[in-house]
Every structure is written in structure tokens, then in C-alpha cells.
Write a protein that holds these residues in place. Structure first.
Motif, PDB file in Angstrom:
ATOM      1  N   UNK A  20      59.202  48.699  58.314  1.00  0.00           N
ATOM      2  CA  UNK A  20      60.191  49.320  57.457  1.00  0.00           C
ATOM      3  C   UNK A  20      60.850  50.469  58.208  1.00  0.00           C
ATOM      4  N   UNK A  21      62.092  50.772  57.857  1.00  0.00           N
ATOM      5  CA  UNK A  21      62.801  51.851  58.538  1.00  0.00           C
ATOM      6  C   UNK A  21      62.376  53.204  57.960  1.00  0.00           C
ATOM      7  N   UNK A  22      62.906  54.278  58.519  1.00  0.00           N
ATOM      8  CA  UNK A  22      62.458  55.616  58.133  1.00  0.00           C
ATOM      9  C   UNK A  22      62.788  55.945  56.676  1.00  0.00           C
ATOM     10  N   UNK A  23      63.918  55.456  56.179  1.00  0.00           N
ATOM     11  CA  UNK A  23      64.268  55.677  54.768  1.00  0.00           C
ATOM     12  C   UNK A  23      63.276  55.004  53.831  1.00  0.00           C
ATOM     13  N   UNK A  24      62.900  53.791  54.157  1.00  0.00           N
ATOM     14  CA  UNK A  24      61.919  53.070  53.353  1.00  0.00           C
ATOM     15  C   UNK A  24      60.539  53.725  53.467  1.00  0.00           C
ATOM     16  N   UNK A  25      60.213  54.198  54.669  1.00  0.00           N
ATOM     17  CA  UNK A  25      58.935  54.892  54.857  1.00  0.00           C
ATOM     18  C   UNK A  25      58.906  56.178  54.043  1.00  0.00           C
ATOM     19  N   UNK A  26      60.034  56.840  53.959  1.00  0.00           N
ATOM     20  CA  UNK A  26      60.131  58.065  53.161  1.00  0.00           C
ATOM     21  C   UNK A  26      59.844  57.775  51.693  1.00  0.00           C
ATOM     22  N   UNK A  27      60.456  56.756  51.180  1.00  0.00           N
ATOM     23  CA  UNK A  27      60.241  56.377  49.772  1.00  0.00           C
ATOM     24  C   UNK A  27      58.790  55.960  49.547  1.00  0.00           C
ATOM     25  N   UNK A  28      58.256  55.143  50.445  1.00  0.00           N
ATOM     26  CA  UNK A  28      56.884  54.633  50.288  1.00  0.00           C
ATOM     27  C   UNK A  28      55.837  55.736  50.383  1.00  0.00           C
ATOM     28  N   UNK A  29      56.109  56.752  51.212  1.00  0.00           N
ATOM     29  CA  UNK A  29      55.115  57.804  51.432  1.00  0.00           C
ATOM     30  C   UNK A  29      55.320  59.028  50.558  1.00  0.00           C
ATOM     31  N   UNK A  30      56.542  59.204  50.052  1.00  0.00           N
ATOM     32  CA  UNK A  30      56.848  60.402  49.276  1.00  0.00           C
ATOM     33  C   UNK A  30      57.151  61.605  50.151  1.00  0.00           C
ATOM     34  N   UNK A  31      57.433  61.373  51.428  1.00  0.00           N
ATOM     35  CA  UNK A  31      57.749  62.437  52.381  1.00  0.00           C
ATOM     36  C   UNK A  31      59.192  62.256  52.838  1.00  0.00           C
ATOM     37  N   UNK A  32      59.918  63.364  52.914  1.00  0.00           N
ATOM     38  CA  UNK A  32      61.337  63.280  53.291  1.00  0.00           C
ATOM     39  C   UNK A  32      61.493  62.767  54.726  1.00  0.00           C
ATOM     40  N   UNK A  33      62.651  62.192  54.987  1.00  0.00           N
ATOM     41  CA  UNK A  33      62.967  61.703  56.323  1.00  0.00           C
ATOM     42  C   UNK A  33      62.858  62.847  57.335  1.00  0.00           C
TER      43      UNK A  33
ATOM     44  N   UNK B 259      48.963  57.020  56.830  1.00  0.00           N
ATOM     45  CA  UNK B 259      48.834  58.299  57.529  1.00  0.00           C
ATOM     46  C   UNK B 259      49.759  59.339  56.892  1.00  0.00           C
ATOM     47  N   UNK B 260      50.986  58.961  56.579  1.00  0.00           N
ATOM     48  CA  UNK B 260      51.937  59.872  55.927  1.00  0.00           C
ATOM     49  C   UNK B 260      51.439  60.287  54.539  1.00  0.00           C
ATOM     50  N   UNK B 261      50.901  59.358  53.799  1.00  0.00           N
ATOM     51  CA  UNK B 261      50.354  59.691  52.471  1.00  0.00           C
ATOM     52  C   UNK B 261      49.174  60.651  52.596  1.00  0.00           C
ATOM     53  N   UNK B 262      48.346  60.431  53.607  1.00  0.00           N
ATOM     54  CA  UNK B 262      47.222  61.333  53.869  1.00  0.00           C
ATOM     55  C   UNK B 262      47.751  62.742  54.140  1.00  0.00           C
ATOM     56  N   UNK B 263      48.774  62.839  54.975  1.00  0.00           N
ATOM     57  CA  UNK B 263      49.379  64.135  55.294  1.00  0.00           C
ATOM     58  C   UNK B 263      49.921  64.790  54.030  1.00  0.00           C
ATOM     59  N   UNK B 264      50.606  64.027  53.199  1.00  0.00           N
ATOM     60  CA  UNK B 264      51.163  64.583  51.956  1.00  0.00           C
ATOM     61  C   UNK B 264      50.058  65.140  51.054  1.00  0.00           C
ATOM     62  N   UNK B 265      48.985  64.395  50.906  1.00  0.00           N
ATOM     63  CA  UNK B 265      47.867  64.872  50.076  1.00  0.00           C
ATOM     64  C   UNK B 265      47.241  66.135  50.669  1.00  0.00           C
ATOM     65  N   UNK B 266      47.042  66.142  51.967  1.00  0.00           N
ATOM     66  CA  UNK B 266      46.443  67.305  52.624  1.00  0.00           C
ATOM     67  C   UNK B 266      47.344  68.532  52.494  1.00  0.00           C
ATOM     68  N   UNK B 267      48.650  68.364  52.612  1.00  0.00           N
ATOM     69  CA  UNK B 267      49.585  69.489  52.454  1.00  0.00           C
ATOM     70  C   UNK B 267      49.515  70.026  51.025  1.00  0.00           C
ATOM     71  N   UNK B 268      49.433  69.135  50.055  1.00  0.00           N
ATOM     72  CA  UNK B 268      49.322  69.570  48.644  1.00  0.00           C
ATOM     73  C   UNK B 268      48.039  70.351  48.400  1.00  0.00           C
ATOM     74  N   UNK B 269      47.016  70.056  49.171  1.00  0.00           N
ATOM     75  CA  UNK B 269      45.749  70.774  49.048  1.00  0.00           C
ATOM     76  C   UNK B 269      45.751  72.074  49.849  1.00  0.00           C
ATOM     77  N   UNK B 270      46.856  72.355  50.527  1.00  0.00           N
ATOM     78  CA  UNK B 270      47.009  73.616  51.221  1.00  0.00           C
ATOM     79  C   UNK B 270      46.564  73.632  52.668  1.00  0.00           C
ATOM     80  N   UNK B 271      46.260  72.491  53.249  1.00  0.00           N
ATOM     81  CA  UNK B 271      45.865  72.448  54.644  1.00  0.00           C
ATOM     82  C   UNK B 271      47.075  72.714  55.540  1.00  0.00           C
ATOM     83  N   UNK B 272      46.856  73.446  56.621  1.00  0.00           N
ATOM     84  CA  UNK B 272      47.920  73.698  57.595  1.00  0.00           C
ATOM     85  C   UNK B 272      48.142  72.439  58.434  1.00  0.00           C
ATOM     86  N   UNK B 273      49.258  72.415  59.126  1.00  0.00           N
ATOM     87  CA  UNK B 273      49.549  71.288  60.014  1.00  0.00           C
ATOM     88  C   UNK B 273      48.442  71.145  61.058  1.00  0.00           C
ATOM     89  N   UNK B 274      48.001  72.266  61.600  1.00  0.00           N
ATOM     90  CA  UNK B 274      46.925  72.238  62.602  1.00  0.00           C
ATOM     91  C   UNK B 274      45.647  71.624  62.023  1.00  0.00           C
TER      92      UNK B 274
END
Length: 140
Positions: A1-14, A46-61
Motif C-alpha cells: 500500500x502507498x503512504x496515504x493508505x498506510x496513514x489511514x491504516x495506521x492512524x498516523x499522518x503521512x 510497527x506504525x500502530x505500535x508506535x502510535x500506541x506507545x506515543x499515546x502512552x507517553x513514550x519518547x521517540x528514543x
């Protein structure tokens, strides 16, 4: 899928997907026709994992460390469990700091009202120089 579709599927902006790719949080995806990014199911997970971790307050590092553990088939459960426990301790420290800050600000607000004084004790940090119309009101 392209980046736009990945954005929709993961809930993360392009824009954020591109950022995560630049920072190495996600690997650069394969390229399809016309050099478009081609994301697979693993990338979306992986993107969904990142989104959940960000919502839980984890830093990028910290998310990078979690992703490394997630990808490591030889990891121990104990190593994985310490990450959220460490994060809880950091959040509790931050909560204590915020409570102290709130108490200090409330004390300043109680000690000062908006009278016609040329000085601003709430800014100068000296609540003893004014009396309070705000003392009965808790500020949020």
C-alpha cells in the motif's frame, strides 16, 4: 500500500510516517511503481505500535528501544517488562513535580489579586506583598 493508505491504516499522518522513516524508527519501505513507497502489513503493525506507545507517553528514543526488543526473538520477558515499569516511575516523578508546581502557583494566586498595584507579585514570586481576592477560589 502507498503512504496515504498506510496513514489511514495506521492512524498516523503521512508527515509523521516520513519523520519516523527519516529517524530510523521504521525501516525505509520497498519502492513500487513510479518510486512510491510500498508498505506491508509488518510496516502497518510497527506504525500502530508506535502510535500506541506515543499515546502512552513514550519518547521517540524509548520507542526505538521498545521496537528493538519487539524485534528481538531472543529477548527475555523481564527485559520487556522493565520498560513500562521504568516509564511508570518517570511518570510518577513528573506527577509529583507537577503537584508541587500547582501548589506553588495556587499559593501565588491566593496571595495576590489584580488590584491597582504597579508591581506584579505573582510574576515576581512574592505572594506576601499582596492579599487575596482569589484565596477562596482554586485555579485549574
Amino acid at each position: 500500500m502507498n503512504i496515504g493508505e498506510a496513514s489511514i491504516a495506521s492512524g498516523i499522518s503521512v508527515r509523521m510516517i516520513r519523520y519516523y522513516e527519516r529517524t530510523g524508527l521504521i525501516p525505509s519501505p520497498a519502492r513500487a511503481r513510479a518510486n512510491y513507497r510500498d508498505y506491508g502489513d509488518g510496516d502497518i503493525n510497527r506504525l500502530r505500535f508506535i502510535r500506541r506507545a506515543r499515546r502512552l507517553g513514550f519518547t521517540i528514543e524509548k520507542i526505538g528501544g521498545l521496537l528493538a526488543l519487539w524485534s528481538d526473538d531472543r529477548r527475555s520477558d523481564g527485559r520487556v517488562a522493565t520498560r513500562p515499569l521504568d516509564h511508570i516511575e518517570a511518570l510518577e516523578r513528573k506527577q509529583r513535580q507537577l503537584r508541587t508546581l500547582i501548589a506553588a502557583l495556587e499559593a501565588l494566586a491566593r496571595g495576590c489579586d489584580a488590584g491597582d498595584r504597579p508591581t506584579a507579585p505573582v510574576v515576581e514570586g512574592d505572594p506576601s506583598t499582596c492579599t487575596g481576592a482569589h484565596s477562596a477560589r482554586r485555579l485549574h
